[in-house]
Every structure is written in structure tokens, then in C-alpha cells.
Motif scaffolding. Structure first.
Motif, short mmCIF file in Angstrom:
data_model
loop_
_atom_site.label_atom_id
_atom_site.label_comp_id
_atom_site.label_asym_id
_atom_site.label_seq_id
_atom_site.Cartn_x
_atom_site.Cartn_y
_atom_site.Cartn_z
N LYS A 114 0.83 -1.21 0.00
CA LYS A 114 0.00 0.00 0.00
C LYS A 114 0.86 1.25 0.00
N ALA A 115 0.52 2.20 -0.87
CA ALA A 115 1.19 3.51 -0.93
C ALA A 115 2.70 3.39 -1.16
N TYR A 116 3.10 2.38 -1.92
CA TYR A 116 4.52 2.19 -2.26
C TYR A 116 4.96 3.35 -3.17
N PRO A 117 6.20 3.82 -3.07
CA PRO A 117 6.65 4.98 -3.88
C PRO A 117 6.95 4.62 -5.34
N SER A 118 5.90 4.25 -6.09
CA SER A 118 6.07 3.95 -7.52
C SER A 118 5.10 4.78 -8.32
N ASP A 119 5.50 5.21 -9.53
CA ASP A 119 4.56 5.86 -10.45
C ASP A 119 4.47 5.06 -11.75
N LEU A 120 5.09 3.84 -11.77
CA LEU A 120 4.99 2.96 -12.95
C LEU A 120 5.18 1.53 -12.49
N THR A 121 4.16 0.71 -12.59
CA THR A 121 4.21 -0.66 -12.08
C THR A 121 3.74 -1.65 -13.15
N ILE A 122 4.52 -2.72 -13.33
CA ILE A 122 4.13 -3.77 -14.27
C ILE A 122 3.02 -4.62 -13.62
N VAL A 123 1.86 -4.70 -14.25
CA VAL A 123 0.71 -5.40 -13.66
C VAL A 123 0.30 -6.63 -14.46
N GLY A 124 0.93 -6.86 -15.62
CA GLY A 124 0.58 -8.05 -16.39
C GLY A 124 1.54 -8.27 -17.56
N ILE A 125 1.68 -9.54 -17.95
CA ILE A 125 2.43 -9.88 -19.16
C ILE A 125 1.41 -10.11 -20.26
N ILE A 126 1.62 -9.48 -21.42
CA ILE A 126 0.61 -9.56 -22.48
C ILE A 126 0.80 -10.84 -23.30
N ASP A 127 -0.28 -11.59 -23.49
CA ASP A 127 -0.23 -12.78 -24.34
C ASP A 127 -0.20 -12.31 -25.80
N ASN A 128 0.63 -12.87 -26.60
CA ASN A 128 0.63 -12.62 -28.06
C ASN A 128 0.75 -11.16 -28.42
N TRP A 129 1.91 -10.56 -28.24
CA TRP A 129 2.12 -9.16 -28.63
C TRP A 129 3.45 -9.04 -29.35
N GLY A 186 26.31 15.04 -11.26
CA GLY A 186 26.81 13.97 -12.12
C GLY A 186 26.16 12.63 -11.85
N ASP A 187 25.61 12.44 -10.66
CA ASP A 187 24.94 11.16 -10.36
C ASP A 187 23.76 10.93 -11.29
N TRP A 188 23.60 9.68 -11.75
CA TRP A 188 22.38 9.29 -12.48
C TRP A 188 21.41 8.74 -11.43
N VAL A 189 20.20 9.30 -11.40
CA VAL A 189 19.27 9.00 -10.31
C VAL A 189 17.90 8.56 -10.81
N LEU A 190 17.19 7.90 -9.92
CA LEU A 190 15.84 7.39 -10.18
C LEU A 190 14.86 8.37 -9.52
N CYS A 191 13.94 8.94 -10.33
CA CYS A 191 13.00 9.92 -9.79
C CYS A 191 11.57 9.41 -9.91
N VAL A 192 10.79 9.57 -8.87
CA VAL A 192 9.37 9.19 -8.91
C VAL A 192 8.52 10.45 -8.97
N GLY A 193 7.42 10.37 -9.71
CA GLY A 193 6.53 11.52 -9.85
C GLY A 193 5.15 11.21 -9.31
N SER A 194 4.15 11.92 -9.79
CA SER A 194 2.75 11.72 -9.40
C SER A 194 2.60 11.82 -7.88
N SER A 195 1.53 11.28 -7.33
CA SER A 195 1.28 11.43 -5.89
C SER A 195 2.33 10.68 -5.06
N ALA A 196 2.99 9.69 -5.67
CA ALA A 196 4.02 8.93 -4.94
C ALA A 196 5.19 9.82 -4.52
N ALA A 197 5.42 10.91 -5.28
CA ALA A 197 6.57 11.78 -5.01
C ALA A 197 6.44 12.44 -3.64
N ARG A 198 5.23 12.58 -3.15
CA ARG A 198 5.00 13.35 -1.92
C ARG A 198 5.58 12.61 -0.70
N ASP A 199 5.08 11.39 -0.43
CA ASP A 199 5.57 10.67 0.75
C ASP A 199 7.02 10.22 0.57
#
Lengths: 82, 82, 82, 82, 82
Positions: free
Chosen positions: C65-80, E47-60
Motif C-alpha cells: 500500500k502507498a509504495y513509492p512507484s509511479d509505474l508498475t508492471i501489472v501483467g504480461i501480455i499474451d501474443n504481442w 553527475g549522479d544518475w538518479v531514479l525519480c518518482v513523480g505523481s502522488s508517490a513523489a510526496r511521501d
């Protein structure tokens, strides 16, 4: 917020119940811009230049809490020639 | 909201449990547009021009609270030639 | 949702504690597309075409819950074929 | 966050009540950039280079909880030539 | 999430109180990319290459609940040449 011009009403008779009967308007940033659909929370007419809010703010801005909108007209801009 | 045309169903057998079995449809803004995947909350068929909501509004619009969607079809547009 | 292809794992040893140890994968929309980083909630391998959710939905979709992600893989697409 | 330059105030007399009377400013990323409208939470003047926050963070950043904004000025940048 | 390279610190003495004193860093996707401003939750150097999160996740992700950020650095990427 973004500035759009109101084109015309758009009708979606077959829509999810939670959208109930709020007016939906076709809006464009420029005459040749991609058409978007916004919920009209102000009462606009075609040709008006309007202020639209997006993101989660668009939902409550309709006047109905957590309404399913991601683009809502929140004001008509005075003196704007586009 | 954005206007898309429904292309076809898309199948993802291996998906996270919380997506359960809601229909997933491939949609495009234009024939040569980037394909996106939307949750169908209305019951569409290929060729329909539809109204899609994004952002946090897309989640509840599926009919399941906090569903993992960021693009949900919320209406079929009457009279739209694209 | 968007369709991406999995490139490879990406390592960020020095990261915020709340990210704990969920797998991070480099994904692209096209071979020459901008690389993005997605949290893998399904268990993918390089070359898989996957369904990714963004916005606030990406957070809970990780399974935490409320994990710090803004892009998450939720499925593998069959036949793409991309 | 994004960096914008303040152009001028914008007036929307006919707007939703929940926007009450917070100042709205026209801002651009570049002189020829698309004009956006931001809520001024700091007190800027034309020509200032400012830091703007978007997404759901823009709402509380105005100083009013859940305010209908998706772009809010949260700081004036020291020493920025654009 | 997106991958950025850290350019330098940015100073905004006149900013809203709720931003308190978290470090703000100028970041770019490419050397000629549009500069963005991210909150540094990890402790990076130019110079560091970094991972940035956006959207509402960026807040917490900043470490302060509901912090006014829409872009937060959440990790330094091991072995990334950009």
C-alpha cells in the motif's frame, strides 16, 4: 491549469452511472489542437476561452466529490484572444 | 477526458490478482496512434469511439474502488467520426 | 495503461528505505524509446511485452500500500509483437 | 517540479466558488512556450522565475487543503536566467 | 519512474513554509534536456544518475507525509552511462 476554447457539447448516452448528467464539452487548446472532453462546472457556451484543471483536482472541482473526471472547466477567462 | 477508438480486446493471463477479470481493450486516438490499454467499464465493441478518463479518477470509474487502472472507458460517444 | 517491453533489471543500491527490495526493471515502448523504470509486480523476464499502470494506481499495484512507484508492471501480455 | 517565468495576472470573474480569490498567474516555460495558469502561493511579480508543483501536490500547496489546482507556484528561484 | 542526471543545487529562498529546508536539485534527462527540479531524498552529488518518482508517490517519498513535491529522487543508479 490549462487554457482551452469551448467547441461544442458532446453526447455520450451510454456512460457509467456515476457520471450522471453533468454537461460534457469538447474543448481545444488551438483550433487545430487535439479535441479533449471537459466537465462543465461553470456554464459555458461555444467560443468561450476557459480555465481547465486536471489531475485529482478535477474530480471535486465538478461539485460532486470524487466525480470521475480528469479535466474540469473551473472558470471563464475575461479578455482572452487565444 | 480523451477520445479514443476501440481496436480489440487484449489478453494478459499472467496479471496481478487485484486486476481480477475486468475486460482490457486496446484503444488508439488515431489509426496510427500509440496503442493504449483501457479498462472497459461500459461494454464496447471494436470501432466504437469512446470517452476515457485517466489520473486517479480512472480507478473508481471501473466500478471497483481503488482498482489498479490509469485509463478507463466511461462512455460511448454518440455521433463521432474521429 | 501503457505497453512496454522489458529490457533488463536495474540496480539502485543507495535508495530510500520505503522502496525496500522490490525488483526494478528497465522498460521501453520501442527499441529506440526513452528508458523508464518500472516496479515488477508480476515476475517478468527480458523481452516480455508488459502492461504498466501509472498515476496513483501504480502505488498499491505493487502489492504494498502507498509504495513509492509511479509505474508498475501489472501483467504480461499474451501474443504481442510490438 | 517545473521552472516557469511569470507573465502576468489572469482574471476569471466567472469561476467555481471553491477557487475563491487566490491570485491566478499566466506562466511560460519559455517566451514562446504554451501559456499555463498557476495559483500564486508565494506573491510573485511579472518576470520572476518560479518553481511550480503539479499533480495532487499542487492542491494543498496553495495553503488551502484540497484546493482545485493542478499547478501551484511554491517558490521564487534565486539567480535564474532561463 | 524516470532516469535523470543531477546538475546542481537550486536555491529558492522565498518559498512556501511547507517546503521547509529539503534540498532541491536541478536534474535533466539528457544534457540538452529541459531542466526539472527534484527533491533529494537520498543525498546525491552533481553527475549522479538518479531514479525519480513523480505523481502522488513523489510526496511521501520525500520522507515527509504529503510533502508538496511532484518529483522526488528515490535512488542513485549503479552503473549507468546515460
Amino acid at each position: 491549469m490549462k487554457i482551452y476554447q469551448v467547441d461544442r457539447a458532446i453526447v455520450s448516452t451510454n456512460r457509467i452511472a456515476s457520471m450522471d448528467h453533468k454537461p460534457l464539452l469538447l474543448v481545444r487548446e488551438r483550433a487545430d489542437g487535439t479535441p479533449m472532453v471537459a466537465v462543465d462546472a461553470v456554464g459555458c457556451k461555444p467560443g468561450d476561452w476557459v480555465l481547465c484543471v486536471g489531475s485529482s483536482a478535477a474530480r471535486d472541482a465538478t461539485g460532486t466529490k470524487a466525480y470521475p473526471s480528469d479535466l474540469t472547466i473551473v472558470g471563464i477567462i475575461d479578455n482572452w484572444e487565444g
